[in-house]
Design an enzyme around this catalytic site. Structure first.
Site, PDB file in Angstrom:
ATOM      1  N   CYS A  43       0.143  13.099 -16.046  1.00 50.75           N
ATOM      2  CA  CYS A  43      -0.515  14.262 -16.658  1.00 50.75           C
ATOM      3  C   CYS A  43      -1.995  13.941 -16.825  1.00 50.75           C
ATOM      4  CB  CYS A  43       0.100  14.564 -18.026  1.00 50.75           C
ATOM      5  SG  CYS A  43      -0.806  15.873 -18.890  1.00 50.75           S
ATOM      6  N   SER A  73      -2.475  -1.028   9.351  1.00 54.24           N
ATOM      7  CA  SER A  73      -3.582  -0.898  10.313  1.00 54.24           C
ATOM      8  C   SER A  73      -4.845  -1.572   9.787  1.00 54.24           C
ATOM      9  CB  SER A  73      -3.857   0.589  10.571  1.00 54.24           C
ATOM     10  OG  SER A  73      -4.205   1.232   9.337  1.00 54.24           O
ATOM     11  N   CYS A 101       2.537  20.098 -21.824  1.00 57.30           N
ATOM     12  CA  CYS A 101       1.274  20.530 -22.462  1.00 57.30           C
ATOM     13  C   CYS A 101       0.612  21.649 -21.675  1.00 57.30           C
ATOM     14  CB  CYS A 101       0.327  19.330 -22.598  1.00 57.30           C
ATOM     15  SG  CYS A 101      -0.517  18.871 -21.066  1.00 57.30           S
ATOM     16  N   GLN A 136       0.856  -1.194   0.000  1.00 59.79           N
ATOM     17  CA  GLN A 136       0.000   0.000   0.000  1.00 59.79           C
ATOM     18  C   GLN A 136       0.895   1.249   0.000  1.00 59.79           C
ATOM     19  OE1 GLN A 136      -3.512  -0.511   2.945  1.00 59.79           O
ATOM     20  NE2 GLN A 136      -1.892  -1.862   3.676  1.00 59.79           N
ATOM     21  N   ASN A 137       2.174   1.042   0.213  1.00 57.24           N
ATOM     22  CA  ASN A 137       3.082   2.170   0.361  1.00 57.24           C
ATOM     23  C   ASN A 137       3.419   2.792  -0.989  1.00 57.24           C
ATOM     24  OD1 ASN A 137       3.031   1.434   3.023  1.00 57.24           O
ATOM     25  ND2 ASN A 137       5.037   0.409   2.991  1.00 57.24           N
ATOM     26  N   VAL A 138       3.630   4.090  -0.959  1.00 56.88           N
ATOM     27  CA  VAL A 138       3.959   4.830  -2.185  1.00 56.88           C
ATOM     28  C   VAL A 138       5.402   5.339  -2.136  1.00 56.88           C
ATOM     29  CG1 VAL A 138       1.546   5.507  -2.547  1.00 56.88           C
ATOM     30  CG2 VAL A 138       3.033   6.982  -1.175  1.00 56.88           C
ATOM     31  N   HIS A 177      -1.294   1.444  -4.376  1.00 59.14           N
ATOM     32  CA  HIS A 177      -1.677   2.861  -4.287  1.00 59.14           C
ATOM     33  C   HIS A 177      -0.735   3.764  -5.068  1.00 59.14           C
ATOM     34  CE1 HIS A 177      -3.731   1.767  -0.220  1.00 59.14           C
ATOM     35  NE2 HIS A 177      -4.457   1.419  -1.254  1.00 59.14           N
ATOM     36  N   ALA A 224       8.730  -4.885  12.598  1.00 58.94           N
ATOM     37  CA  ALA A 224       8.963  -5.697  11.394  1.00 58.94           C
ATOM     38  C   ALA A 224      10.452  -5.910  11.142  1.00 58.94           C
ATOM     39  CB  ALA A 224       8.326  -5.006  10.188  1.00 58.94           C
ATOM     40  N   GLY A 235       2.776  -4.569   9.030  1.00 59.48           N
ATOM     41  CA  GLY A 235       2.774  -3.124   9.250  1.00 59.48           C
ATOM     42  C   GLY A 235       1.644  -2.368   8.591  1.00 59.48           C
TER      43      GLY A 235
HETATM   44  C1  BV8 Z   1     -11.853   3.214  -3.321  1.00 60.89           C
HETATM   45  C2  BV8 Z   1      -1.981   6.809  -1.365  1.00 60.89           C
HETATM   46  C3  BV8 Z   1     -13.726   3.088  -4.719  1.00 60.89           C
HETATM   47  C4  BV8 Z   1      -1.916   8.275  -1.241  1.00 60.89           C
HETATM   48  C5  BV8 Z   1      -3.666   5.935   0.141  1.00 60.89           C
HETATM   49  C6  BV8 Z   1     -16.115   6.360   3.156  1.00 60.89           C
HETATM   50  C7  BV8 Z   1     -15.999   7.425   2.281  1.00 60.89           C
HETATM   51  C8  BV8 Z   1     -15.145   7.389   1.162  1.00 60.89           C
HETATM   52  C9  BV8 Z   1     -14.402   6.260   0.913  1.00 60.89           C
HETATM   53  C10 BV8 Z   1     -14.524   5.229   1.806  1.00 60.89           C
HETATM   54  C11 BV8 Z   1     -15.369   5.246   2.910  1.00 60.89           C
HETATM   55  N1  BV8 Z   1     -15.227   4.061   3.568  1.00 60.89           N
HETATM   56  C12 BV8 Z   1     -14.349   3.301   2.937  1.00 60.89           C
HETATM   57  C13 BV8 Z   1     -13.935   3.996   1.873  1.00 60.89           C
HETATM   58  C14 BV8 Z   1     -12.983   3.555   0.916  1.00 60.89           C
HETATM   59  C15 BV8 Z   1     -11.640   4.212   1.195  1.00 60.89           C
HETATM   60  C16 BV8 Z   1     -11.146   3.792   2.568  1.00 60.89           C
HETATM   61  O1  BV8 Z   1     -10.790   2.663   2.750  1.00 60.89           O
HETATM   62  N2  BV8 Z   1     -11.183   4.718   3.552  1.00 60.89           N
HETATM   63  C17 BV8 Z   1     -10.768   4.370   4.899  1.00 60.89           C
HETATM   64  C18 BV8 Z   1      -9.977   5.521   5.517  1.00 60.89           C
HETATM   65  C19 BV8 Z   1     -12.013   4.041   5.714  1.00 60.89           C
HETATM   66  N3  BV8 Z   1     -10.794   3.681   0.187  1.00 60.89           N
HETATM   67  C20 BV8 Z   1     -10.640   4.355  -0.949  1.00 60.89           C
HETATM   68  O2  BV8 Z   1     -11.089   5.451  -1.156  1.00 60.89           O
HETATM   69  C21 BV8 Z   1      -9.877   3.611  -2.013  1.00 60.89           C
HETATM   70  N4  BV8 Z   1     -10.602   3.689  -3.244  1.00 60.89           N
HETATM   71  O3  BV8 Z   1     -12.436   2.656  -2.437  1.00 60.89           O
HETATM   72  O4  BV8 Z   1     -12.394   3.494  -4.529  1.00 60.89           O
HETATM   73  C22 BV8 Z   1     -14.008   3.345  -6.132  1.00 60.89           C
HETATM   74  C23 BV8 Z   1     -14.256   2.260  -6.965  1.00 60.89           C
HETATM   75  C24 BV8 Z   1     -14.548   2.503  -8.292  1.00 60.89           C
HETATM   76  C25 BV8 Z   1     -14.552   3.802  -8.791  1.00 60.89           C
HETATM   77  C26 BV8 Z   1     -14.262   4.883  -7.949  1.00 60.89           C
HETATM   78  C27 BV8 Z   1     -13.987   4.658  -6.616  1.00 60.89           C
HETATM   79  C28 BV8 Z   1      -8.514   4.242  -2.210  1.00 60.89           C
HETATM   80  C29 BV8 Z   1      -7.670   3.998  -0.979  1.00 60.89           C
HETATM   81  C30 BV8 Z   1      -6.243   4.453  -1.248  1.00 60.89           C
HETATM   82  C31 BV8 Z   1      -5.997   5.777  -0.592  1.00 60.89           C
HETATM   83  N5  BV8 Z   1      -4.585   6.123  -0.752  1.00 60.89           N
HETATM   84  N6  BV8 Z   1      -2.402   6.262  -0.089  1.00 60.89           N
HETATM   85  C32 BV8 Z   1      -0.766   8.686  -0.363  1.00 60.89           C
HETATM   86  O5  BV8 Z   1      -0.153   7.846   0.334  1.00 60.89           O
HETATM   87  O6  BV8 Z   1      -0.468   9.890  -0.381  1.00 60.89           O
HETATM   88  S1  BV8 Z   1      -4.081   5.221   1.610  1.00 60.89           S
HETATM   89  C33 BV8 Z   1      -2.832   5.336   2.747  1.00 60.89           C
HETATM   90  O7  BV8 Z   1      -3.277   4.516   3.832  1.00 60.89           O
HETATM   91  C34 BV8 Z   1      -1.504   4.754   2.364  1.00 60.89           C
HETATM   92  O8  BV8 Z   1      -1.466   4.087   1.131  1.00 60.89           O
HETATM   93  C35 BV8 Z   1      -1.286   3.734   3.478  1.00 60.89           C
HETATM   94  O9  BV8 Z   1      -0.451   2.723   3.140  1.00 60.89           O
HETATM   95  C36 BV8 Z   1      -2.674   3.285   3.638  1.00 60.89           C
HETATM   96  C37 BV8 Z   1      -3.027   2.355   4.744  1.00 60.89           C
HETATM   97  O10 BV8 Z   1      -2.408   2.768   5.892  1.00 60.89           O
HETATM   98  P1  BV8 Z   1      -1.286   1.804   6.493  1.00 60.89           P
HETATM   99  O11 BV8 Z   1      -0.303   1.509   5.436  1.00 60.89           O
HETATM  100  O12 BV8 Z   1      -1.933   0.644   7.146  1.00 60.89           O
HETATM  101  O13 BV8 Z   1      -0.588   2.754   7.515  1.00 60.89           O
HETATM  102  P2  BV8 Z   1      -1.094   3.177   8.967  1.00 60.89           P
HETATM  103  O14 BV8 Z   1      -0.272   4.329   9.409  1.00 60.89           O
HETATM  104  O15 BV8 Z   1      -2.593   3.273   8.964  1.00 60.89           O
HETATM  105  O16 BV8 Z   1      -0.738   1.899   9.882  1.00 60.89           O
HETATM  106  C38 BV8 Z   1       0.631   1.569  10.138  1.00 60.89           C
HETATM  107  C39 BV8 Z   1       0.608   0.245  10.872  1.00 60.89           C
HETATM  108  O17 BV8 Z   1       1.950  -0.175  11.074  1.00 60.89           O
HETATM  109  C40 BV8 Z   1      -0.026   0.331  12.249  1.00 60.89           C
HETATM  110  O18 BV8 Z   1      -0.864  -0.802  12.427  1.00 60.89           O
HETATM  111  C41 BV8 Z   1       1.172   0.254  13.212  1.00 60.89           C
HETATM  112  O19 BV8 Z   1       0.839  -0.421  14.418  1.00 60.89           O
HETATM  113  C42 BV8 Z   1       2.146  -0.553  12.429  1.00 60.89           C
HETATM  114  N7  BV8 Z   1       3.559  -0.294  12.717  1.00 60.89           N
HETATM  115  C43 BV8 Z   1       4.151   0.899  12.977  1.00 60.89           C
HETATM  116  N8  BV8 Z   1       5.485   0.721  13.100  1.00 60.89           N
HETATM  117  C44 BV8 Z   1       5.725  -0.606  12.895  1.00 60.89           C
HETATM  118  C45 BV8 Z   1       4.498  -1.254  12.651  1.00 60.89           C
HETATM  119  N9  BV8 Z   1       4.407  -2.583  12.418  1.00 60.89           N
HETATM  120  C46 BV8 Z   1       5.563  -3.289  12.430  1.00 60.89           C
HETATM  121  N10 BV8 Z   1       6.777  -2.741  12.645  1.00 60.89           N
HETATM  122  C47 BV8 Z   1       6.892  -1.407  12.892  1.00 60.89           C
HETATM  123  N11 BV8 Z   1       8.111  -0.891  13.132  1.00 60.89           N
END
Ligand code: BV8
Length: 243
Positions: free
Chosen positions: A125, A187, A148, A99-101, A117, A229, A185
């Site tokens: 563009c 959530s 462009c 999921q990482n970018v 992602h 991790a 890693g």
């Molecule tokens: C889609 C790119 C449909 C950008 C990202 C209500 C309204 C609107 C939408 C929704 C809704 N409910 C659900 C949705 C869908 C929505 C969604 O899921 N929302 C969530 C917030 C509820 N999803 C979308 O919108 C997706 N698209 O559904 O489209 C559609 C279909 C057809 C046509 C049109 C539309 C798109 C989702 C992608 C969004 N983009 N990123 C950018 O990064 O700038 S998401 C972003 O969150 C990152 O990609 C990130 O990777 C991702 C998930 O987060 P995590 O990676 O899990 O990171 P987080 O910090 O949360 O957790 C870290 C974890 O690591 C923790 O558990 C921690 O304990 C652990 N940790 C920390 N340190 C360590 C560790 N573990 C081990 N070792 C360590 N050292």
């Protein structure tokens, strides 16, 4: 400290899928999204990583991405990235779904990677649909423009945007076909990526979670490793059969 229980399923695994989130890059110094010390100034991802925010204020969104690019450029892959890069050549079928970018899996040498992602190292563009690698930090001007004249966007998937069809197809195919899924890693809050471990489980895979904290997945996994991790993965995978 967890002692790696080494189920036979690890030793027998021939088709491994891995799902990573921001936690796999935390020990490289890249802030996670939702944990302590979150990733941005006073905004939340869900407010900035959207087409609406970009349409409203492309410069603000680009300031956020340019800042992230500069932070990431100073970071290096950690042991977790390297172990996963080594793993891909040790089993017949392997796919790393991230999921990482941040691009750190590729920098660590992983080749069988699906960037669900996208990547903040590429720009797109909106007028021409072209995608270009733009590794330079900082970017010369914000927001960057295409030849462009259109304002370029980061080649990432924002909230409310569909994921790339081919990436989703490969990820779902791997989840359905693997005999072991390693979830590291994440959530497990962002869909559709968060659904992949349950799909793997439903298709008979042995699911292992490595995370600092409990997640919505923790109740369904077969093996739980609570911790970092970068410390757990080397221990877990050093006992796998050699290449
Ligand atoms: C889609 C790119 C449909 C950008 C990202 C209500 C309204 C609107 C939408 C929704 C809704 N409910 C659900 C949705 C869908 C929505 C969604 O899921 N929302 C969530 C917030 C509820 N999803 C979308 O919108 C997706 N698209 O559904 O489209 C559609 C279909 C057809 C046509 C049109 C539309 C798109 C989702 C992608 C969004 N983009 N990123 C950018 O990064 O700038 S998401 C972003 O969150 C990152 O990609 C990130 O990777 C991702 C998930 O987060 P995590 O990676 O899990 O990171 P987080 O910090 O949360 O957790 C870290 C974890 O690591 C923790 O558990 C921690 O304990 C652990 N940790 C920390 N340190 C360590 C560790 N573990 C081990 N070792 C360590 N050292």
């Amino acid at each position: 400290m967890t002692t790696p229980t080494f189920d036979a399923r690890w030793r027998e695994a021939r088709r491994i899928a891995v799902l990573t989130g921001a936690g796999v890059s935390a020990e490289s110094g890249i802030p996670t999204f939702r944990g302590a010390g979150g990733l941005w100034r006073r905004y939340r991802a869900e407010e900035l990583a959207t087409p609406e925010a970009f349409a409203r204020d492309p410069r603000l969104v680009w300031e956020w991405y340019d800042w992230r690019r500069r932070v990431i450029a100073e970071c290096r892959p950690n042991a977790a990235h390297h172990v996963l890069a080594d793993l891909e050549v040790r089993v017949p079928e392997f796919l790393l779904i991230t999921q990482n970018v941040d691009g750190l899996h590729r920098r660590a040498g992983s080749q069988r990677v699906v960037e669900l992602h996208g990547s903040l190292w590429r720009v797109r563009c909106p007028a021409e649909g072209t995608v270009t690698e733009r590794p330079e930090v900082p970017l010369p001007s914000l927001p960057p423009r295409c030849a462009c004249g259109a304002v370029l966007r980061p080649d990432v998937v924002w909230f409310g945007e569909a994921l790339p069809t081919d990436a989703v197809g490969r990820a779902y195919g791997a989840a359905e076909g693997c005999d072991l899924m390693l979830v590291v890693g994440t959530s497990a809050l962002v869909q559709p990526a968060a659904a992949l471990p349950a799909i793997a489980k439903a298709h008979g895979a042995y699911v292992v979670e490595v995370n600092l904290d409990a997640t919505p997945l923790s109740h369904l996994v077969d093996e739980l490793h609570r911790g970092k991790a970068g410390e757990i993965l080397p221990r877990l995978l050093c006992a796998l059969p050699g290449p």
